[in-house]
Design a protein around this motif. Structure first.
Motif, PDB file in Angstrom:
ATOM      1  N   LEU A 105       1.178  -7.116   6.581  1.00 53.88           N
ATOM      2  CA  LEU A 105       0.236  -7.145   5.515  1.00 53.88           C
ATOM      3  C   LEU A 105      -0.903  -8.223   5.644  1.00 53.88           C
ATOM      4  CD1 LEU A 105       2.421  -7.219   2.176  1.00 53.88           C
ATOM      5  CD2 LEU A 105       1.457  -5.142   3.450  1.00 53.88           C
ATOM      6  N   PRO A 106      -2.151  -7.680   5.593  1.00 48.13           N
ATOM      7  CA  PRO A 106      -3.193  -8.662   5.906  1.00 48.13           C
ATOM      8  C   PRO A 106      -3.233  -9.911   4.930  1.00 48.13           C
ATOM      9  CG  PRO A 106      -3.973  -6.489   5.972  1.00 48.13           C
ATOM     10  CD  PRO A 106      -2.635  -6.456   5.480  1.00 48.13           C
ATOM     11  N   VAL A 107      -2.965  -9.791   3.730  1.00 45.56           N
ATOM     12  CA  VAL A 107      -2.612 -10.991   2.934  1.00 45.56           C
ATOM     13  C   VAL A 107      -1.505 -11.894   3.409  1.00 45.56           C
ATOM     14  CG1 VAL A 107      -1.227  -9.991   1.126  1.00 45.56           C
ATOM     15  CG2 VAL A 107      -2.623 -11.785   0.458  1.00 45.56           C
ATOM     16  N   VAL A 108      -0.620 -11.373   3.910  1.00 42.13           N
ATOM     17  CA  VAL A 108       0.482 -12.468   4.419  1.00 42.13           C
ATOM     18  C   VAL A 108      -0.071 -13.062   5.651  1.00 42.13           C
ATOM     19  CG1 VAL A 108       2.855 -12.349   5.460  1.00 42.13           C
ATOM     20  CG2 VAL A 108       2.406 -11.039   3.482  1.00 42.13           C
TER      21      VAL A 108
ATOM     22  N   ASN B 298      -3.117 -13.819   6.393  1.00 36.96           N
ATOM     23  CA  ASN B 298      -3.999 -14.924   5.892  1.00 36.96           C
ATOM     24  C   ASN B 298      -3.552 -15.780   5.237  1.00 36.96           C
ATOM     25  OD1 ASN B 298      -6.096 -13.247   7.107  1.00 36.96           O
ATOM     26  ND2 ASN B 298      -6.381 -12.132   5.250  1.00 36.96           N
ATOM     27  N   GLU B 299      -2.525 -15.902   4.662  1.00 36.50           N
ATOM     28  CA  GLU B 299      -2.008 -16.917   3.607  1.00 36.50           C
ATOM     29  C   GLU B 299      -0.820 -17.667   4.008  1.00 36.50           C
ATOM     30  OE1 GLU B 299      -4.104 -17.714   1.531  1.00 36.50           O
ATOM     31  OE2 GLU B 299      -5.268 -16.522   0.909  1.00 36.50           O
TER      32      GLU B 299
ATOM     33  N   ALA C 294      -2.373 -19.873  -2.806  1.00 40.37           N
ATOM     34  CA  ALA C 294      -2.168 -19.051  -1.596  1.00 40.37           C
ATOM     35  C   ALA C 294      -0.958 -18.068  -1.875  1.00 40.37           C
ATOM     36  CB  ALA C 294      -1.986 -19.957  -0.160  1.00 40.37           C
TER      37      ALA C 294
ATOM     38  N   ARG D 181      -1.711 -15.598  -4.134  1.00 36.30           N
ATOM     39  CA  ARG D 181      -2.533 -14.599  -3.898  1.00 36.30           C
ATOM     40  C   ARG D 181      -1.737 -13.401  -2.935  1.00 36.30           C
ATOM     41  NH1 ARG D 181      -6.648 -18.767  -3.232  1.00 36.30           N
ATOM     42  NH2 ARG D 181      -5.654 -19.176  -0.987  1.00 36.30           N
ATOM     43  N   VAL D 182      -0.620 -14.010  -2.267  1.00 39.10           N
ATOM     44  CA  VAL D 182       0.348 -12.977  -1.697  1.00 39.10           C
ATOM     45  C   VAL D 182       1.323 -12.209  -2.581  1.00 39.10           C
ATOM     46  CG1 VAL D 182       2.457 -12.737  -0.221  1.00 39.10           C
ATOM     47  CG2 VAL D 182       0.678 -14.468   0.541  1.00 39.10           C
TER      48      VAL D 182
ATOM     49  N   SER E 243      -0.831  -9.739  -4.895  1.00 41.37           N
ATOM     50  CA  SER E 243      -1.745  -8.822  -4.198  1.00 41.37           C
ATOM     51  C   SER E 243      -1.211  -7.359  -4.544  1.00 41.37           C
ATOM     52  CB  SER E 243      -1.741  -9.064  -2.755  1.00 41.37           C
ATOM     53  OG  SER E 243      -0.650  -8.799  -2.067  1.00 41.37           O
TER      54      SER E 243
ATOM     55  N   GLU F  43      -1.079  -4.910  -2.235  1.00 43.40           N
ATOM     56  CA  GLU F  43      -0.570  -4.379  -1.137  1.00 43.40           C
ATOM     57  C   GLU F  43       1.104  -4.946  -1.244  1.00 43.40           C
ATOM     58  OE1 GLU F  43      -2.493  -5.815   2.453  1.00 43.40           O
ATOM     59  OE2 GLU F  43      -2.973  -7.458   1.344  1.00 43.40           O
ATOM     60  N   TYR F  44       1.035  -6.143  -1.575  1.00 40.29           N
ATOM     61  CA  TYR F  44       2.510  -6.614  -1.912  1.00 40.29           C
ATOM     62  C   TYR F  44       3.384  -5.756  -2.956  1.00 40.29           C
ATOM     63  CZ  TYR F  44       6.451  -9.616  -2.841  1.00 40.29           C
ATOM     64  OH  TYR F  44       7.870 -10.041  -2.895  1.00 40.29           O
TER      65      TYR F  44
END
Length: 113
Positions: A34-37, A39-40, A75, A78-79, A82, A84-85
């Motif tokens: 996952l992009p959020v993962v 990134n964070e 942070a 946000r994960v 999100s 996507e999560y």
């Protein structure tokens, strides 16, 4: 930095071995993709319980742990909030975890030794 520690209890319909295989091979791959993962999350470690008891202590009650490091609580939120999560990871967790029996600790690290 903060650390999120999750004590994991497997879905009772799975064997301990099947749980560990899925957790290491499928869940880790999906979560890490996952992009959020990306990134964070600063660090993500898994710990797999061994079927060993310590003399004089209770039998292990968890099948593994996850440790995730973040810059700050925002942070982390946000994960886990999100889209996507919630869409991709939460359904997977419901398959291999007994979520109501897992425990969570959010902490600040203080090195002693």
């Amino acid at each position: 930095m903060i650390k999120l520690t999750i004590l994991l209890k497997r879905n009772p319909q799975q064997s301990h071995e099947d749980f560990l295989w899925f957790y290491k091979n499928e869940h880790a791959r999906l979560f890490s993709s996952l992009p959020v993962v990306q990134n964070e999350v600063l660090q993500y470690d898994q710990f797999h319980a061994l079927p060993v008891a310590m003399p004089g202590l209770p039998e292990p009650s968890f099948d593994g742990t996850a440790e995730l490091w973040f810059r700050d609580a925002q942070a982390m939120f946000r994960v886990f909030t999100s889209d996507e999560y919630i869409k991709m990871i939460r359904p997977s967790e419901k398959q291999f975890l007994q979520l109501s029996e897992c425990s969570v600790l959010i902490s600040v690290h203080h090195r002693i030794i």
